[in-house]
Design an enzyme around this catalytic site. Structure first.
Site, mmCIF file in Angstrom:
data_model
loop_
_atom_site.group_PDB
_atom_site.id
_atom_site.type_symbol
_atom_site.label_atom_id
_atom_site.label_comp_id
_atom_site.label_asym_id
_atom_site.label_seq_id
_atom_site.Cartn_x
_atom_site.Cartn_y
_atom_site.Cartn_z
ATOM 1 N N CYS A 169 0.868 -1.282 0.001
ATOM 2 C CA CYS A 169 0.052 0.007 -0.127
ATOM 3 C C CYS A 169 0.850 1.311 0.068
ATOM 4 O O CYS A 169 1.755 1.368 0.963
ATOM 5 C CB CYS A 169 -0.943 0.226 1.047
ATOM 6 S SG CYS A 169 -1.942 1.328 1.613
ATOM 7 N N HIS B 1 -6.556 1.910 1.691
ATOM 8 C CA HIS B 1 -6.217 2.795 3.116
ATOM 9 C C HIS B 1 -7.114 3.574 3.445
ATOM 10 O O HIS B 1 -7.455 4.454 2.463
ATOM 11 C CB HIS B 1 -4.633 3.214 2.937
ATOM 12 C CG HIS B 1 -4.019 3.781 4.080
ATOM 13 N ND1 HIS B 1 -2.935 3.069 4.776
ATOM 14 C CD2 HIS B 1 -4.140 4.842 4.792
ATOM 15 C CE1 HIS B 1 -2.557 3.563 5.882
ATOM 16 N NE2 HIS B 1 -3.244 4.872 5.892
ATOM 17 N N HIS C 197 -8.536 7.043 3.273
ATOM 18 C CA HIS C 197 -7.956 8.415 2.882
ATOM 19 C C HIS C 197 -9.023 9.058 1.979
ATOM 20 O O HIS C 197 -9.928 8.579 1.719
ATOM 21 C CB HIS C 197 -6.571 8.170 1.843
ATOM 22 C CG HIS C 197 -7.268 7.489 0.682
ATOM 23 N ND1 HIS C 197 -7.795 6.242 0.375
ATOM 24 C CD2 HIS C 197 -7.211 7.965 -0.771
ATOM 25 C CE1 HIS C 197 -7.893 5.838 -1.057
ATOM 26 N NE2 HIS C 197 -7.648 7.082 -1.448
ATOM 27 N N GLN D 111 -9.731 12.963 -0.577
ATOM 28 C CA GLN D 111 -9.065 13.522 -1.742
ATOM 29 C C GLN D 111 -9.404 15.190 -1.587
ATOM 30 O O GLN D 111 -10.471 15.303 -0.854
ATOM 31 C CB GLN D 111 -9.006 13.175 -3.124
ATOM 32 C CG GLN D 111 -8.611 11.586 -3.283
ATOM 33 C CD GLN D 111 -8.795 11.279 -4.720
ATOM 34 O OE1 GLN D 111 -8.164 11.914 -5.497
ATOM 35 N NE2 GLN D 111 -9.614 10.267 -4.882
#
Length: 388
Positions: A70, A185, A187, A189
């Protein structure tokens, strides 16, 4: 919060946001990376009056790597990643495969009579890693961790809004393979757009039309007041935030989270609202994971912050396109940044256990949504799965 900015091997910026003031972030990026070569173009659609980004370089972006490879996990044991440090609280870095990048450039228009307008896709795209724990989710964060993410979103909004050519900043999270996520993972943006997005433009027109029809009333304020008065679709509320399923929800389970006091963007939130946000948002996310039952996989969702554009030719103009104001011969109202209401929209494409809501002919072809779950039923179910 402590903020540390440094550079990756190819020159991209990475910023660490830490809960501890004594955190030191000096680990170098030891990968043999060449400088990134990216180019984005935006093309104008004259029939829909909106821009489309064309980004051929994104075809080569990372796609479903195994967990032990990852790129968003910390660097560890000789395995190098996008995060040079061995641990982190929140990390934000420039996307290696951005949809918008670079500075503004001149606009050209090909084909008579200039219908094919295009220009560089100026802006910036960033990845926000919520935690170093690969197996976590936003819903599993502590209140302090979620507050740190909010502070990071706010800081990035402030900085990206100052970039040349940037008009609107969009913070969002895509979660789940069903949504199209290629990195598991936890996350999100951030996109810094070189234009006002079509959805925001429609909201601004609606705000102007409502003000013209009602003698200057604010549409966002009236919608929130009406939802609170009705009560059937309210999911959760605090002193500073209200979460509700909208009256005309597009998605099977969709929640809008509004601060009670209207503000145009994350920067304008009060400290009290910032303090209360983690508790109510984490509760709503955890309900999303419980809504389909205890044995179901995590619920896929999109969480999207809607903020007012920072610079726009729309502000200060007269609008009357919405709600029949123009047809009735009434001028629209002037729109300002303060007329827009910051809010977060959270929705899932899962409509029931094992079944997804696909954007088929009506939705994709005509932008007419058909929702199989009545908003009142969705709100009732989201109240039923509240934390004890």
């Amino acid at each position: 919060m402590k903020k540390t900015s440094t550079r990756l091997a190819d020159g991209r910026e990475i910023i660490y946001y830490d809960l501890r003031d004594d955190a030191v972030r000096e680990a170098p990026d030891e990968r043999p990376l060449d400088r990134t070569a990216t180019a984005s173009e935006i093309r104008y659609d004259p029939l829909l009056s909106e821009w489309t980004a064309v980004t051929a370089h994104r075809q080569g972006r990372t796609y479903h790597p195994p967990a032990d490879a990852c790129p968003l996990c910390p660097t560890s044991g000789g395995r190098l990643s996008e995060i040079p440090e061995a641990d982190y609280d929140v990390a934000v870095f420039e996307n290696r495969f951005p949809s918008f990048t670079g500075g503004p450039g001149p606009e050209a228009a090909d084909a008579p009579p200039g219908l094919f307008a295009h220009r560089p896709g100026a802006g910036r795209c960033e990845v926000v890693c919520f935690t170093s724990d690969h197996g976590a989710s936003f819903a599993s964060l502590t209140d302090a961790q979620a507050r740190l993410v909010l502070d990071a979103w706010t800081d990035r909004t402030a900085e990206l809004s100052q970039l040349p050519g940037v008009e609107q900043v969009f913070c969002f999270e895509n979660r789940g393979e069903e949504i199209g996520v290629t990195l598991q993972h936890p996350h999100g943006q951030i996109y810094a757009y070189p234009f006002t997005t079509p959805r925001t433009a429609r909201m601004l027109d609606s705000v102007a039309g409502h003000a013209a029809r009602t003698g200057g009333r604010n549409l966002f304020d009236d919608v929130l007041a009406a939802e609170l008065a009705d009560g059937r679709r309210v999911v959760a509320e605090g002193e500073y935030w209200v979460a509700f399923v909208p009256h005309a929800a597009h998605w099977p389970y969709e929640v809008h989270l509004y601060p009670r006091r209207r503000v145009p963007d994350l920067l304008a939130l009060s400290e009290e609202a910032r303090e209360e946000f983690p508790g109510i948002y984490l509760e709503v996310l955890r309900r999303f994971d419980r809504v389909f039952g205890p044995d179901e996989p995590p619920t896929p969702y999109i969480a999207a912050w809607h903020q007012a554009p920072f610079t726009s030719s729309r502000y200060g103009q007269r609008h009357g396109q919405d709600g029949g104001a123009a047809a009735a011969g009434r001028p629209g109202a002037a729109v300002t940044r303060e007329d827009f209401a910051l809010h977060l929209e959270l929705f899932t494409i899962r409509r029931t256990s094992g079944k997804l809501k696909f954007l088929a002919g009506s939705e994709s072809g005509m932008n007419v949504f058909i929702n199989d779950v009545p908003p009142e039923s969705a709100a009732e179910r989201l109240r039923e799965v509240a934390s004890d």
